[in-house]
Design a protein around this motif. Structure first.
Motif: not given
Length: 228
Positions: A92-99
């Protein structure tokens, strides 16, 4: 740094059955709340990761490298997020890291192609995750861009714990161009990776792209080691 294989194959039980809590403030709801995300995005790294010269534009006047944009330092909440994503399979951390990367990068041409630095095959097997590719996919959605695996691994070099000289030697032959994909010199290629340690892998990737006549390169990095 040694990997704990038991912690790299499956998400934790808590992450599977419990509601997410913010990794920064423990607030229930999102795995990284907007407040903590904004705080991280506001702490943009303002030094060239290669020579540590102060630089706010991404382009270092001393180093013969493309513009490099970095979210922040590794010895912070950002480093914890990257570690949990890579080694504890908190997907689930993939998206916030990309953001976070999205907020750090400048405006890019519409024809920009995102190129994730390829992860070693044995790391993908051990973690059941290609972390850079996953971040690239989320970043592509945010920017409306395409992802291409233009670079491939030629060997599974192990750089964790190696000194800078060894890393540079290993990285020099670690990548090859994906011959099934055509390079378009009218396009900009955005190379992304999670952590800049010595920069050996990224420098080797840049050199390989330039050898393939890629002329427009930008680099996006999530974290670098501390300046201290």
């Amino acid at each position: 740094m040694q990997l704990n294989v038991k912690n790299t194959t499956l998400p934790s039980l808590q992450d599977l059955i419990a509601p997410h809590s913010c990794r920064g403030c423990n607030r229930t709801g999102k795995i990284l709340c907007e407040c903590c995300k904004n705080n991280l995005a506001a702490q943009t790294f303002t030094f060239c990761p290669n020579c540590k010269t102060k630089n706010k534009t991404g382009k270092c006047k001393k180093c013969k490298l493309p513009p490099i944009f970095v979210v922040g330092e590794r010895n912070s909440l950002l480093g914890t997020l990257i570690h949990d994503f890579k080694y504890n399979s908190v997907r689930a951390l993939a998206k916030p890291l990309a953001e976070l990367l999205d907020r750090t990068l400048p405006n890019l041409p519409e024809n920009t192609v995102i190129v994730p630095l390829p992860t070693a095959t044995h790391h993908i097997r051990a973690r059941a995750l290609d972390h850079t590719y996953n971040i690239a996919k989320h970043l592509a959605k945010l920017r409306g861009l395409k992802v291409e695996k233009l670079l491939l691994r030629t060997k599974n070099t192990v750089q964790v714990g190696s000194d800078e000289k060894t890393r540079l030697k290993q990285a020099a032959s670690a990548f090859e161009l994906n011959e099934t994909l055509k390079i378009d010199n009218s396009k900009t290629y955005l190379l992304i990776d999670d952590v800049w340690t010595t920069g050996a892998s990224m420098k080797a990737a840049i050199k390989k792209l330039r050898a393939g006549r890629v002329s427009k390169i930008i680099v996006g990095i999530l974290a670098v080691n501390s300046l201290n």
